[in-house]
Motif scaffolding. Structure first.
Motif, PDB file in Angstrom:
ATOM      1  N   LYS A 225       0.763  -1.060   0.030  1.00 21.38           N
ATOM      2  CA  LYS A 225      -0.067  -0.044   0.001  1.00 21.38           C
ATOM      3  C   LYS A 225       0.810   1.319  -0.100  1.00 21.38           C
ATOM      4  N   CYS A 226       1.963   1.188   0.377  1.00 22.57           N
ATOM      5  CA  CYS A 226       2.977   2.432   0.725  1.00 22.57           C
ATOM      6  C   CYS A 226       3.971   2.635  -0.292  1.00 22.57           C
ATOM      7  N   ASN A 227       4.585   1.294  -0.528  1.00 25.67           N
ATOM      8  CA  ASN A 227       6.100   1.351  -1.217  1.00 25.67           C
ATOM      9  C   ASN A 227       6.006   1.864  -2.801  1.00 25.67           C
ATOM     10  N   SER A 228       4.940   1.995  -3.183  1.00 27.35           N
ATOM     11  CA  SER A 228       4.977   2.529  -4.716  1.00 27.35           C
ATOM     12  C   SER A 228       5.250   4.138  -4.316  1.00 27.35           C
ATOM     13  N   CYS A 229       5.277   4.769  -3.512  1.00 24.12           N
ATOM     14  CA  CYS A 229       5.543   6.095  -3.161  1.00 24.12           C
ATOM     15  C   CYS A 229       7.045   6.205  -2.415  1.00 24.12           C
ATOM     16  N   HIS A 230       6.782   5.675  -1.256  1.00 20.63           N
ATOM     17  CA  HIS A 230       7.816   5.425  -0.194  1.00 20.63           C
ATOM     18  C   HIS A 230       8.631   4.131  -0.538  1.00 20.63           C
ATOM     19  N   THR A 231       9.263   4.174  -1.525  1.00 21.67           N
ATOM     20  CA  THR A 231       9.933   2.933  -1.939  1.00 21.67           C
ATOM     21  C   THR A 231      11.277   2.703  -1.362  1.00 21.67           C
ATOM     22  N   ASN A 242       0.815  14.285  -4.874  1.00 13.68           N
ATOM     23  CA  ASN A 242      -0.304  14.653  -3.924  1.00 13.68           C
ATOM     24  C   ASN A 242      -0.962  13.516  -3.156  1.00 13.68           C
ATOM     25  N   ASN A 243      -0.670  13.671  -1.804  1.00 12.92           N
ATOM     26  CA  ASN A 243      -1.248  12.277  -1.181  1.00 12.92           C
ATOM     27  C   ASN A 243      -2.619  12.823  -0.386  1.00 12.92           C
ATOM     28  N   GLY A 244      -3.467  13.580  -1.114  1.00 11.70           N
ATOM     29  CA  GLY A 244      -4.900  13.740  -0.760  1.00 11.70           C
ATOM     30  C   GLY A 244      -5.085  14.715   0.571  1.00 11.70           C
ATOM     31  N   THR A 266       1.338  19.342  -5.045  1.00 16.81           N
ATOM     32  CA  THR A 266       2.508  18.195  -5.039  1.00 16.81           C
ATOM     33  C   THR A 266       3.531  18.554  -4.195  1.00 16.81           C
ATOM     34  N   PHE A 267       4.103  17.491  -3.357  1.00 16.25           N
ATOM     35  CA  PHE A 267       5.272  17.774  -2.712  1.00 16.25           C
ATOM     36  C   PHE A 267       6.303  16.408  -2.641  1.00 16.25           C
ATOM     37  N   LYS A 268       7.535  16.727  -2.501  1.00 17.91           N
ATOM     38  CA  LYS A 268       8.558  15.676  -2.746  1.00 17.91           C
ATOM     39  C   LYS A 268       7.968  14.538  -1.499  1.00 17.91           C
ATOM     40  N   TYR A 281       4.304  15.917  11.194  1.00 16.42           N
ATOM     41  CA  TYR A 281       4.360  15.111  10.002  1.00 16.42           C
ATOM     42  C   TYR A 281       3.884  16.091   9.037  1.00 16.42           C
ATOM     43  N   MET A 282       4.228  15.762   7.623  1.00 17.39           N
ATOM     44  CA  MET A 282       3.691  16.521   6.436  1.00 17.39           C
ATOM     45  C   MET A 282       4.393  17.762   6.214  1.00 17.39           C
ATOM     46  N   HIS A 283       4.228  18.442   5.119  1.00 18.42           N
ATOM     47  CA  HIS A 283       5.120  19.538   4.727  1.00 18.42           C
ATOM     48  C   HIS A 283       4.621  20.722   5.655  1.00 18.42           C
ATOM     49  N   ASP A 284       3.571  20.690   6.484  1.00 13.39           N
ATOM     50  CA  ASP A 284       3.137  21.816   7.132  1.00 13.39           C
ATOM     51  C   ASP A 284       3.047  21.293   8.648  1.00 13.39           C
ATOM     52  N   HIS A 296      -5.453   9.453   8.325  1.00 17.13           N
ATOM     53  CA  HIS A 296      -5.496  10.302   7.182  1.00 17.13           C
ATOM     54  C   HIS A 296      -5.550   9.331   6.043  1.00 17.13           C
ATOM     55  N   TYR A 297      -4.768   8.467   5.672  1.00 15.49           N
ATOM     56  CA  TYR A 297      -4.782   7.537   4.548  1.00 15.49           C
ATOM     57  C   TYR A 297      -5.916   6.682   4.621  1.00 15.49           C
ATOM     58  N   SER A 298      -6.258   6.102   5.686  1.00 13.93           N
ATOM     59  CA  SER A 298      -7.285   5.267   5.768  1.00 13.93           C
ATOM     60  C   SER A 298      -8.646   5.809   5.558  1.00 13.93           C
TER      61      SER A 298
HETATM   62  C1  HEC Z   1       0.736   8.599  -4.048  1.00 14.10           C
HETATM   63  C2  HEC Z   1       2.085   8.449  -3.093  1.00 14.10           C
HETATM   64  C3  HEC Z   1       1.999   8.144  -1.591  1.00 14.10           C
HETATM   65  C4  HEC Z   1       1.433   6.777  -1.168  1.00 14.10           C
HETATM   66  C5  HEC Z   1       0.826   5.737  -1.787  1.00 14.10           C
HETATM   67  C6  HEC Z   1       1.776   6.839   0.104  1.00 14.10           C
HETATM   68  N1  HEC Z   1       2.314   8.201   0.576  1.00 14.10           N
HETATM   69 FE1  HEC Z   1       2.767   8.837   2.458  1.00 14.10          FE
HETATM   70  N2  HEC Z   1       3.363  10.593   1.722  1.00 14.10           N
HETATM   71  C7  HEC Z   1       3.392  10.932   0.324  1.00 14.10           C
HETATM   72  C8  HEC Z   1       3.574  12.502   0.187  1.00 14.10           C
HETATM   73  C9  HEC Z   1       3.547  13.099  -1.257  1.00 14.10           C
HETATM   74  C10 HEC Z   1       3.835  12.893   1.436  1.00 14.10           C
HETATM   75  C11 HEC Z   1       4.340  14.294   1.718  1.00 14.10           C
HETATM   76  C12 HEC Z   1       3.194  15.067   1.687  1.00 14.10           C
HETATM   77  C13 HEC Z   1       2.742  16.513   2.208  1.00 14.10           C
HETATM   78  O1  HEC Z   1       3.743  16.731   3.179  1.00 14.10           O
HETATM   79  O2  HEC Z   1       2.147  17.420   1.548  1.00 14.10           O
HETATM   80  C14 HEC Z   1       3.731  11.724   2.208  1.00 14.10           C
HETATM   81  C15 HEC Z   1       3.812  11.655   3.708  1.00 14.10           C
HETATM   82  C16 HEC Z   1       3.802  10.530   4.482  1.00 14.10           C
HETATM   83  C17 HEC Z   1       4.234  10.587   6.072  1.00 14.10           C
HETATM   84  C18 HEC Z   1       4.854  12.021   6.757  1.00 14.10           C
HETATM   85  C19 HEC Z   1       6.401  12.139   6.555  1.00 14.10           C
HETATM   86  C20 HEC Z   1       7.043  13.439   7.116  1.00 14.10           C
HETATM   87  O3  HEC Z   1       8.329  13.279   7.176  1.00 14.10           O
HETATM   88  O4  HEC Z   1       6.267  14.116   7.542  1.00 14.10           O
HETATM   89  C21 HEC Z   1       4.159   9.490   6.227  1.00 14.10           C
HETATM   90  C22 HEC Z   1       4.339   9.262   7.758  1.00 14.10           C
HETATM   91  C23 HEC Z   1       3.536   8.746   5.337  1.00 14.10           C
HETATM   92  N3  HEC Z   1       3.497   9.545   4.261  1.00 14.10           N
HETATM   93  C24 HEC Z   1       3.380   7.465   5.456  1.00 14.10           C
HETATM   94  C25 HEC Z   1       2.670   6.591   4.357  1.00 14.10           C
HETATM   95  C26 HEC Z   1       2.327   5.350   4.805  1.00 14.10           C
HETATM   96  C27 HEC Z   1       2.231   4.521   5.926  1.00 14.10           C
HETATM   97  C28 HEC Z   1       1.452   4.953   3.541  1.00 14.10           C
HETATM   98  C29 HEC Z   1       0.768   3.682   3.263  1.00 14.10           C
HETATM   99  C30 HEC Z   1      -0.279   3.335   3.880  1.00 14.10           C
HETATM  100  C31 HEC Z   1       1.746   6.144   2.529  1.00 14.10           C
HETATM  101  N4  HEC Z   1       2.340   7.127   3.141  1.00 14.10           N
HETATM  102  C32 HEC Z   1       1.316   5.965   1.413  1.00 14.10           C
HETATM  103  C33 HEC Z   1       3.113  10.095  -0.780  1.00 14.10           C
HETATM  104  C34 HEC Z   1       2.406   8.868  -0.635  1.00 14.10           C
END
Ligand code: HEC
Ligand code: HEC
Length: 347
Positions: A225-231, A242-244, A266-268, A281-284, A296-298
């Motif tokens: 669920k997460c590795n496609s972005c957090h590889t 943009n993670n919504g 969108t953010f890195k 956590y997150m950019h802000d 949030h993700y759920s």
């Molecule tokens: C579509 C790509 C994508 C997926 C899939 C995704 N993430 Fe993220 N994640 C991001 C992005 C982009 C951010 C930064 C967003 C921002 O700050 O605006 C982020 C931020 C985070 C952060 C905060 C990191 C920090 O340093 O503040 C955590 C923790 C996190 N994700 C965990 C997860 C987990 C756990 C999953 C799976 C359930 C997941 N992510 C799935 C793209 C993704």
């Protein structure tokens, strides 16, 4: 063999030894690194770094100078703020418990200070990728009016007037003349040495330890669920996504740099290494805990024009699945890294 042959044999041996050391890729890395061990680290199984010191010869002296600069408040206008003020080693060089950065004169920025590690692999810097090279990155915070608010030329004069710095520049670069370029090279040597690769997850990957049932479940869920972005192994794909989080973007993120509507909001993708150590956590910095992030993700993902396909509709997780993912995320904490005396404040 006569004496001359012995000498040439010995020099071949020394050359081979040096060659081995300079292209050395650790098969297994032990926790204890000698205090003076300063060299390019590329853990096995990792991609080649983007920045490998080939244009900035890494030396112990350069690293020591860079470390002092990183922790020196003289880099700010009124000598109160250092890089280390917002990037604390015990928090994997993030600013613990600060949603957004607090800089000079108590002024408040708009973004969360990220942890600093594995920067040699970064293809860009900052949440929006607005800086593209490790050697110019420090100019951003030094000039930023809410961070250090100093003119780099003043920094050069302050250091030039300091006998200890003149000595350190001579030892590192063979000259007592302080320049912006040498300051930046030394800081890149320190920051490039901040390699984090000794978490429980890394030891598990190297076959040195095992994960608990919950951690293993979390790892499997994470991979789906997460590795496609957090590889893995760096736990980011270095893309802007943009993670919504929002439907209306207060901070356009990458869109601020490219001015493209497709990049707005969108953010890195941040690395998740040391994530249990770097709240908020997150950019802000809007979330205080990993539980809030998983909620949030759920169930908190909101739609927008640039949302990434992988999070559309959210990533539904049960309470047990969230707990397992958090157990796994905690295995990414690298206590060797945050306790490494080489990276500590020398003042
Ligand atoms: C579509 C790509 C994508 C997926 C899939 C995704 N993430 Fe993220 N994640 C991001 C992005 C982009 C951010 C930064 C967003 C921002 O700050 O605006 C982020 C931020 C985070 C952060 C905060 C990191 C920090 O340093 O503040 C955590 C923790 C996190 N994700 C965990 C997860 C987990 C756990 C999953 C799976 C359930 C997941 N992510 C799935 C793209 C993704
Ligand atoms: C007032 C707090 C503050 C100070 C002082 C500060 N930083 Fe930062 N740092 C931040 C924030 C906030 C960000 C994210 C900024 C952004 O994305 O716009 C950041 C981002 C970074 C990044 C980018 C990391 C990445 O993964 O993209 C690096 C590297 C960095 N800082 C190094 C430094 C150095 C070197 C100094 C000293 C010259 C310094 N910082 C001083 C708060 C600070």
């Amino acid at each position: 063999m006569n004496k001359r042959n012995y000498i040439s044999l010995f020099s071949v041996f020394v050359i081979v030894l040096f060659a081995l050391q300079s292209c050395h890729v650790d098969p297994v890395i032990k926790d204890e690194l000698p205090a003076d061990n300063i060299r390019l680290i590329v853990p096995s199984g990792w991609p080649a770094p983007v920045y490998d010191f080939s244009t900035n010869l890494l030396t112990k002296e350069g690293f020591v100078l860079g470390r002092k600069l990183f922790y020196d408040t003289q880099l700010s206008r009124n000598n109160t703020i250092s890089c280390g003020s917002c990037h604390q080693q015990f928090a994997a060089f993030s600013h613990l418990d600060h949603a957004v950065s607090h800089g000079i004169d108590g002024l408040i920025g708009t973004r969360n200070a990220p942890g600093l590690f594995n920067l040699n692999w970064n293809t860009s810097f900052m949440w929006d990728g607005g800086i593209n090279h490790i050697e110019v990155q420090p100019l951003g915070p030094i000039a930023n009016v809410v961070e250090m608010d100093e003119d780099i030329n003043n920094v050069v004069s302050k250091l030039q007037g300091d006998a200890d710095y003149r000595r350190l520049f001579r030892e590192a670069f063979g000259t007592e003349t302080v320049t912006t370029q040498l300051i930046l090279k030394a800081m890149a040597q320190f920051q490039g040495m901040l390699v984090s690769y000794n978490s429980k997850y890394d030891r598990y990957s190297r076959g040195e330890t095992s994960l608990s049932t919950n951690e293993m479940n979390g790892l499997n869920l994470f991979q789906q669920k997460c590795n496609s972005c957090h590889t893995a192994p760096l736990f980011t794909n270095y893309q802007f996504m943009n993670n919504g989080l929002d439907s209306v973007f207060v901070d356009a993120g990458r869109g601020r740099i490219t001015m493209l509507a497709a990049d707005s909001g969108t953010f890195k993708v941040p690395s998740l290494r040391n994530i249990a150590l770097t709240r908020q956590y997150m950019h802000d910095g809007r979330f205080e805990t990993l539980e809030e992030v998983l909620d949030h993700y759920s169930s908190g993902v909101v739609n927008s024009s640039t949302i990434s396909a992988d999070v559309v509709g959210g990533i539904p997780l049960t309470a047990q699945e969230k707990a397992d993912i958090i157990s796994f995320l905690k295995t990414l904490s690298d206590y060797t890294f945050i306790n490494d005396p080489r990276f500590a404040d020398p003042f």
